[in-house]
Design a protein around this motif. Structure first.
Motif, PDB file in Angstrom:
ATOM      1  N   GLY A  87      58.637  37.763  33.316  1.00 19.38           N
ATOM      2  CA  GLY A  87      57.483  38.648  33.278  1.00 19.38           C
ATOM      3  C   GLY A  87      56.462  38.145  32.281  1.00 19.38           C
ATOM      4  O   GLY A  87      56.593  38.374  31.079  1.00 19.38           O
ATOM      5  N   CYS A  88      55.442  37.450  32.776  1.00 20.65           N
ATOM      6  CA  CYS A  88      54.442  36.830  31.906  1.00 20.65           C
ATOM      7  C   CYS A  88      53.082  37.506  32.052  1.00 20.65           C
ATOM      8  O   CYS A  88      52.038  36.854  32.084  1.00 20.65           O
ATOM      9  CB  CYS A  88      54.321  35.333  32.194  1.00 20.65           C
ATOM     10  N   GLY A  89      53.091  38.824  32.173  1.00 20.98           N
ATOM     11  CA  GLY A  89      51.852  39.584  32.127  1.00 20.98           C
ATOM     12  C   GLY A  89      51.377  39.709  30.697  1.00 20.98           C
ATOM     13  O   GLY A  89      51.899  39.066  29.773  1.00 20.98           O
ATOM     14  N   THR A  90      50.386  40.573  30.472  1.00 19.61           N
ATOM     15  CA  THR A  90      49.795  40.646  29.139  1.00 19.61           C
ATOM     16  C   THR A  90      50.795  41.129  28.086  1.00 19.61           C
ATOM     17  O   THR A  90      50.884  40.545  27.004  1.00 19.61           O
ATOM     18  CB  THR A  90      48.563  41.552  29.154  1.00 19.61           C
ATOM     19  N   GLN A  91      51.542  42.180  28.376  1.00 16.51           N
ATOM     20  CA  GLN A  91      52.516  42.657  27.396  1.00 16.51           C
ATOM     21  C   GLN A  91      53.657  41.664  27.245  1.00 16.51           C
ATOM     22  O   GLN A  91      54.192  41.489  26.147  1.00 16.51           O
ATOM     23  CB  GLN A  91      53.047  44.036  27.785  1.00 16.51           C
ATOM     24  N   GLY A  92      54.032  41.016  28.344  1.00 13.07           N
ATOM     25  CA  GLY A  92      55.051  39.987  28.257  1.00 13.07           C
ATOM     26  C   GLY A  92      54.628  38.848  27.353  1.00 13.07           C
ATOM     27  O   GLY A  92      55.400  38.386  26.499  1.00 13.07           O
ATOM     28  N   MET A  93      53.386  38.391  27.501  1.00 10.24           N
ATOM     29  CA  MET A  93      52.891  37.303  26.660  1.00 10.24           C
ATOM     30  C   MET A  93      52.800  37.746  25.198  1.00 10.24           C
ATOM     31  O   MET A  93      53.120  36.990  24.288  1.00 10.24           O
ATOM     32  CB  MET A  93      51.526  36.833  27.155  1.00 10.24           C
ATOM     33  N   ARG A  94      52.380  38.975  24.998  1.00  8.78           N
ATOM     34  CA  ARG A  94      52.233  39.485  23.632  1.00  8.78           C
ATOM     35  C   ARG A  94      53.587  39.517  22.911  1.00  8.78           C
ATOM     36  O   ARG A  94      53.683  39.188  21.736  1.00  8.78           O
ATOM     37  CB  ARG A  94      51.602  40.876  23.674  1.00  8.78           C
ATOM     38  N   GLU A  95      54.634  39.926  23.613  1.00 11.96           N
ATOM     39  CA  GLU A  95      55.949  39.998  22.990  1.00 11.96           C
ATOM     40  C   GLU A  95      56.676  38.662  22.990  1.00 11.96           C
ATOM     41  O   GLU A  95      57.700  38.511  22.312  1.00 11.96           O
ATOM     42  CB  GLU A  95      56.789  41.077  23.678  1.00 11.96           C
ATOM     43  N   MET A  96      56.166  37.689  23.735  1.00 16.30           N
ATOM     44  CA  MET A  96      56.756  36.355  23.696  1.00 16.30           C
ATOM     45  C   MET A  96      56.487  35.677  22.361  1.00 16.30           C
ATOM     46  O   MET A  96      57.323  34.909  21.848  1.00 16.30           O
ATOM     47  CB  MET A  96      56.185  35.497  24.831  1.00 16.30           C
ATOM     48  N   LEU A  97      55.336  35.944  21.752  1.00 15.78           N
ATOM     49  CA  LEU A  97      54.919  35.207  20.558  1.00 15.78           C
ATOM     50  C   LEU A  97      55.907  35.349  19.398  1.00 15.78           C
ATOM     51  O   LEU A  97      56.310  34.329  18.817  1.00 15.78           O
ATOM     52  CB  LEU A  97      53.504  35.636  20.141  1.00 15.78           C
TER      53      LEU A  97
END
Length: 531
Positions: free
Chosen positions: A68-78
């Protein structure tokens, strides 16, 4: 989020946290803000990442697929990238490129990514507006590891469109993090658990009750597999509230009220009718997953998916996990016997006459749902009220008496026969109003074993727990009561009827037709028995 616990602090008792380990919380806005601030620090290379003291060999890292690489996914990936115990080896999303995404601000996420990977001119590609998609996810992972963790001999991560293919091909995978729309949570968790993969997932467990129960039962069977639902880390402490209740300060507890200003996304009163082409790079069939085929619409996806019964769980699934989980645990709320919805409805004007739309496809703009819970041990029967859409309880007389004219936009209240406790949304800053005394503020400091805004520490604890095969607070089985509630909330709103629920059979007994809202008709290839 959670900080590493001291060695003498029990991770769990029979898979559940001891009562002394209730948490103090942060709200979702602070959660997002903290992630952004944390990303600022990630461009500074910690010594343990470069080797030496604290260095973790690649063979000792938890290999993880980020789904899941949506906006929240990207935000929590960092923050996850900065955890030395974790190595992201694959990403997965049915959307290839950064096209069609929405976010809380136009450039906020892009700038967070730039700071994290230490590339001030980084662009997401696609529309070059809001980042998202599996190619962006792969690029961010490879850039971070290449710049910050080059000594790990990192191999480029793999990008997948289909989660099923990822699980089949990544044979050395230890764990997955699931950051998809709600309708894929349960199915993807089941597929991972069946393959003995540890699962870190955002809320809800599922947006269907029967599927959620299946996830929880499977997680309970897999005793050496770690599961963790992310919102546990933002729950508040019930220590002070329970001390007042147990001391009889408000008399017999009768009602609990929790309210939010969500939704902050559109709740569409009609189904999409515009003929919009599927964006290049989006596999619409994969995005739909188990749900029935329908024409593509941007009003189903990304930030607005949670407003649809098929794809989301509504405001309670979105926010109730952050506020009510600790309440469920402290008060031992299990299964409600009666669920009573009260909701707004949509009326259109067609051909000069009102057109009353019976909407069973999207959540209402605002609602109140009452859950009647039976007595449990020494706790008497209690009613739980969930309020959303900006609707709040009536201002208590106790607040009017001290010249407070309104309740906050989000909050919580416990009503007893002799008084009230009014607190913030996550039970923070509780205040006691008793008929015998004036306002009393909290005197018990929350009992914290770790701080919630330390996301890197929490993820490190997850990785260590997975390596040890030891559960820690926030596992899927611990969320069973809340999972039941959020799905019965949706079923009651969808049926627009009072429902009587039998927990033993998991059936609605007075409106048999409403049971169809507790399960899902799986498309071919998406049945959890075969995935």
């Amino acid at each position: 989020m959670k900080k590493d616990q001291p060695s003498n602090s029990p991770l769990a008792v029979n898979g559940k946290p001891e009562k002394s380990e209730e948490k103090t919380g942060i709200d979702r806005r602070h959660f997002i803000k903290t992630a952004g601030i944390g990303a600022l620090a990630f461009s500074i290379v910690p010594r343990h990442v470069l080797g030496g003291t604290g260095f973790i060999a690649p063979s000792d890292k938890l290999t993880l697929a980020y789904v899941g690489c949506g906006t929240q996914g990207m935000r929590e990936m960092l923050p996850m990238l900065a955890v030395p115990e974790i190595q992201i080896i694959a990403v997965c999303d049915p959307n290839r490129d950064a096209v069609g995404y929405r976010d809380w601000s136009k450039n906020g996420l892009r700038d967070e990514i730039r700071r994290a990977i230490n590339k001030p001119d980084w662009q997401p590609g696609g529309e070059n507006i809001v980042p998202g998609g599996r190619e962006v996810g792969k690029n961010v992972v490879d850039s971070f590891y290449g710049n910050i963790r080059a000594s790990d001999n990192f191999k480029a991560c793999t990008a997948y469109a289909d989660y099923r293919e990822l699980l089949d091909r990544e044979k050395d995978l230890d764990a997955v993090k699931i950051m998809t729309p709600d309708h894929l949570h349960g199915l993807f968790a089941i597929a991972a658990l069946k393959r003995n993969k540890h699962v870190l997932m955002h809320k809800p467990v599922s947006n269907r009750l029967q599927e959620g129960k299946a996830v929880i039962e499977l997680a309970r069977q897999k005793t050496n597999i770690v599961t963790h639902l992310v919102p546990w880390d933002s729950n508040g402490s019930m220590d002070q509230v329970m001390a007042w209740i147990n001391d009889g300060k408000i008399g017999k507890l009768k009602e609990i009220h929790n309210w939010t200003n969500r939704p902050v996304w559109p709740q569409y009163p009609t189904l999409p009718t515009d003929n919009v082409p599927v964006p290049d790079g989006l596999d619409w069939n994969l995005w739909l997953g188990p749900e029935a085929d329908r024409p593509y619409s941007p009003n189903y996806t990304n930030m607005v998916f949670r407003g649809w019964y098929d794809f989301g769980g509504g405001s309670m699934a979105d926010m109730g996990h952050y506020s009510l989980w600790t309440v469920f645990n402290a008060l031992q709320l299990t299964s409600p016997e009666v669920i009573v919805p009260n909701l707004t409805h949509y009326v259109g004007m067609g051909d000069h006459t009102p057109n009353f739309v019976h909407n069973d496809f999207s959540f209402p703009t605002g609602c109140t749902v009452k859950f009647k819970y039976p007595a449990n041990g020494d706790r008497p029967p209690v009613d739980l009220f969930w309020w959303d859409g900006g609707i709040r309880p009536t201002v208590p007389e106790e607040l009017i008496a001290i010249n407070e004219e309104d309740l906050p936009a989000e909050g919580m209240m416990f009503i007893g026969s002799k008084g009230k406790i009014i607190a913030g949304f996550n039970v923070q800053n509780p205040r006691l109003f008793s008929k015998k005394k004036k306002e009393v503020k909290a005197t018990i400091a929350p009992n914290n074993s770790y701080e919630h805004n330390k996301m890197v520490d929490a993820l490190s604890l997850f990785a260590k727990s997975c390596k040890a095969g030891t559960q820690y607070p926030g596992s899927f089985p611990e969320a069973e009561g809340l999972t039941e509630a959020v799905n019965l909330y949706a079923a009651s709103l969808r049926s627009q009827k009072l429902l009587k629920y039998d927990a033993a059979t998991r059936q609605i007994t007075n409106v048999p037709d409403a049971n169809k809202y507790l399960s899902r008709n799986y498309r071919t290839g998406w049945d959890p028995a075969t995935i």
